[in-house]
Design a protein around this motif. Sequence first.
Motif, mmCIF file in Angstrom:
data_model
loop_
_atom_site.group_PDB
_atom_site.id
_atom_site.type_symbol
_atom_site.label_atom_id
_atom_site.label_comp_id
_atom_site.label_asym_id
_atom_site.label_seq_id
_atom_site.Cartn_x
_atom_site.Cartn_y
_atom_site.Cartn_z
ATOM 1 N N PRO A 193 0.812 -1.226 0.000
ATOM 2 C CA PRO A 193 0.000 0.000 0.000
ATOM 3 C C PRO A 193 0.846 1.277 0.000
ATOM 4 C CG PRO A 193 -0.878 -1.581 1.568
ATOM 5 C CD PRO A 193 0.463 -2.101 1.137
ATOM 6 N N ILE A 194 2.064 1.218 0.569
ATOM 7 C CA ILE A 194 2.943 2.391 0.505
ATOM 8 C C ILE A 194 3.276 2.704 -0.949
ATOM 9 C CG2 ILE A 194 5.203 3.311 1.130
ATOM 10 C CD1 ILE A 194 5.103 1.588 3.649
ATOM 11 N N GLN A 195 3.523 1.668 -1.743
ATOM 12 C CA GLN A 195 3.796 1.872 -3.164
ATOM 13 C C GLN A 195 2.585 2.498 -3.854
ATOM 14 O OE1 GLN A 195 6.781 1.215 -4.440
ATOM 15 N NE2 GLN A 195 6.260 1.945 -6.496
ATOM 16 N N ALA A 196 1.400 2.038 -3.493
ATOM 17 C CA ALA A 196 0.182 2.615 -4.062
ATOM 18 C C ALA A 196 0.047 4.080 -3.666
ATOM 19 C CB ALA A 196 -1.034 1.817 -3.610
ATOM 20 N N SER A 197 0.404 4.423 -2.428
ATOM 21 C CA SER A 197 0.346 5.814 -1.973
ATOM 22 C C SER A 197 1.299 6.682 -2.783
ATOM 23 C CB SER A 197 0.709 5.899 -0.486
ATOM 24 O OG SER A 197 -0.196 5.166 0.306
ATOM 25 N N ALA A 198 2.502 6.161 -3.055
ATOM 26 C CA ALA A 198 3.481 6.927 -3.830
ATOM 27 C C ALA A 198 2.993 7.163 -5.259
ATOM 28 C CB ALA A 198 4.825 6.198 -3.827
ATOM 29 N N ARG A 199 2.283 6.187 -5.812
ATOM 30 C CA ARG A 199 1.733 6.362 -7.159
ATOM 31 C C ARG A 199 0.564 7.349 -7.159
ATOM 32 N NH1 ARG A 199 1.892 0.671 -7.295
ATOM 33 N NH2 ARG A 199 -0.404 0.623 -7.271
ATOM 34 N N ALA A 200 -0.198 7.350 -6.064
ATOM 35 C CA ALA A 200 -1.408 8.165 -6.008
ATOM 36 C C ALA A 200 -1.095 9.660 -5.945
ATOM 37 C CB ALA A 200 -2.258 7.760 -4.808
ATOM 38 N N ASP A 201 0.026 10.015 -5.304
ATOM 39 C CA ASP A 201 0.363 11.429 -5.120
ATOM 40 C C ASP A 201 1.770 11.678 -5.637
ATOM 41 O OD1 ASP A 201 0.874 14.011 -4.371
ATOM 42 O OD2 ASP A 201 0.346 13.744 -2.257
ATOM 43 N N PRO A 202 1.922 12.231 -6.839
ATOM 44 C CA PRO A 202 3.250 12.447 -7.426
ATOM 45 C C PRO A 202 4.127 13.381 -6.606
ATOM 46 C CG PRO A 202 1.526 12.654 -9.093
ATOM 47 C CD PRO A 202 0.844 12.607 -7.771
ATOM 48 N N LYS A 203 3.528 14.161 -5.705
ATOM 49 C CA LYS A 203 4.306 15.100 -4.892
ATOM 50 C C LYS A 203 4.406 14.662 -3.433
ATOM 51 C CE LYS A 203 3.314 19.099 -7.819
ATOM 52 N NZ LYS A 203 2.817 20.497 -7.861
ATOM 53 N N LEU A 204 4.125 13.397 -3.176
ATOM 54 C CA LEU A 204 4.131 12.894 -1.801
ATOM 55 C C LEU A 204 5.526 12.995 -1.195
ATOM 56 C CD1 LEU A 204 2.532 11.459 0.469
ATOM 57 C CD2 LEU A 204 3.280 9.288 -0.547
ATOM 58 N N GLN A 205 5.582 13.540 0.025
ATOM 59 C CA GLN A 205 6.836 13.632 0.756
ATOM 60 C C GLN A 205 6.732 12.775 2.007
ATOM 61 O OE1 GLN A 205 8.205 17.488 2.588
ATOM 62 N NE2 GLN A 205 9.683 17.408 0.918
ATOM 63 N N LEU A 206 7.768 11.970 2.243
ATOM 64 C CA LEU A 206 7.804 11.067 3.393
ATOM 65 C C LEU A 206 9.027 11.400 4.247
ATOM 66 C CD1 LEU A 206 6.833 7.790 1.491
ATOM 67 C CD2 LEU A 206 5.327 9.290 2.807
ATOM 68 N N TRP A 207 9.190 10.670 5.353
ATOM 69 C CA TRP A 207 10.211 11.049 6.333
ATOM 70 C C TRP A 207 11.003 9.849 6.833
ATOM 71 C CZ3 TRP A 207 11.063 16.096 7.676
ATOM 72 C CH2 TRP A 207 10.106 17.026 7.251
ATOM 73 N N PHE A 208 12.265 10.100 7.130
ATOM 74 C CA PHE A 208 13.107 9.198 7.909
ATOM 75 C C PHE A 208 13.414 9.888 9.233
ATOM 76 C CE2 PHE A 208 15.014 7.773 3.649
ATOM 77 C CZ PHE A 208 14.100 6.727 3.527
ATOM 78 N N GLY A 209 13.232 9.174 10.350
ATOM 79 C CA GLY A 209 13.588 9.716 11.651
ATOM 80 C C GLY A 209 15.075 9.565 11.927
ATOM 81 N N ALA A 210 15.547 10.239 12.976
ATOM 82 C CA ALA A 210 16.959 10.126 13.359
ATOM 83 C C ALA A 210 17.301 8.697 13.748
ATOM 84 C CB ALA A 210 17.258 11.082 14.519
ATOM 85 N N ASN A 211 16.309 7.951 14.239
ATOM 86 C CA ASN A 211 16.530 6.544 14.580
ATOM 87 C C ASN A 211 16.474 5.634 13.355
ATOM 88 O OD1 ASN A 211 13.791 7.005 14.210
ATOM 89 N ND2 ASN A 211 13.145 5.544 15.770
ATOM 90 N N GLU A 212 16.173 6.215 12.178
ATOM 91 C CA GLU A 212 16.144 5.474 10.912
ATOM 92 C C GLU A 212 17.293 5.928 10.004
ATOM 93 O OE1 GLU A 212 11.509 4.625 10.026
ATOM 94 O OE2 GLU A 212 12.003 6.749 10.210
ATOM 95 N N PHE A 213 18.406 6.272 10.629
ATOM 96 C CA PHE A 213 19.516 6.844 9.864
ATOM 97 C C PHE A 213 20.119 5.862 8.866
ATOM 98 C CE2 PHE A 213 21.380 4.962 13.622
ATOM 99 C CZ PHE A 213 22.581 4.405 13.197
#
Length: 382
Positions: free
Chosen positions: A342-362
């Motif tokens: 579903p994350i892949q579907a979300s990325a396709r649905a919104d061409p301008k989608l911005q996501l995040w990496f936390g400091a604990n996901e370095f």
Amino acid sequence: MQPTLQYELLRRIAAHHAAGTTDARGQARAFDARVYTDDKHLRGEADTLFRRFPVRVGFTAELKVPGDYITRDVGDVPVLVCRQPDGSLKAFLNICRHRGAKLVAEPAGHMERVFVCPYHAWTYAGDGHLHARPCESHFASLAPVDSGLHELPVHERFGIVFVVPSRHVPPIDMAAWFGDYGNELVSFGLGDWEVYDSRTVACKFNWKMMIEANREGYHISMLHRDTAGPRYMPQLALGDTQAAHSRIALVYRHFTAEALAVNPDEARILPFADVVYFLFPNTLVLLSAVSANILTAFPDGPNNTVVQAATLVPPGTTEKYLRPLYKRYWMTINEDIVVSEPIQASARADPKLQLWFGANEFLLSHFHDSIASAIRGELTAW
């Protein structure tokens, strides 16, 4: 891995355990979800990561004696690897030099005498040289030496077979490329381990998501609360990087500071944590005391992935390895797959989608930065 290093890792775990913290670096950062969906970005990855870097195609345990062979498709590059009489390996494009047919269709086997092309019966020796071709007189102007299989760079390290899927790259010093992480994997003795099981899984998400799911422990207590969650300490993991590679230690719930009550020269981390190595560009090696689970992710377009997976166990333990452990591992991987599609579907649905990496996901930030560096030509394996 040297016992003194294992002791230092245990000390880091104990300090985090006492403080209620985990490894973290930098700050949260945004990234553009188009890295999962953009065709141009994928072409850059395909032309660089899957052409110019060593890619895992198999294991020492699959190529035990001269004549044993395996075939793999590395993206759209068909590869054939064969054990030679002197014990070395040779790798080739799995392409007949006559008309380009795939020479060997089987995923593995033993060559008794020659490889025979199914199209016109041109035959090749295990070292890639043309052995014979029907109606030889019609090819009198073409020397047999010019019709041998095209050879690819192949390397065998810590029980894993790597191929560079291009004939046009400089020689690679594999010891230097894997550095200390290579030496650590050698120390665990994987070269003698046996293949317990293997499988290929098709997934409906970008190949990077499979790597990302194994580069942080932030999600384990939630997504895997009934599978891996009870095994690991929530929100405590160690992360380290070396060049484009990385290592993460996922700590077991039964860890206590008493783990340090040993001589540092005798310390062992695997009784207290799983250690997961990422070998750039696309291979994960999850080590426990009883098994090594290897996942290699290949893109099949921007929205699909083919995962080639295998589980190795120490010699003589194939019959003793607990099937429930293997089943639970794949239940956990399937949970990663179910949440990632579903994350892949979300990325396709919104061409301008911005996501995040936390400091604990370095380690995820490090992964994406390494890909970008390789595409720019700043990161190479030689």
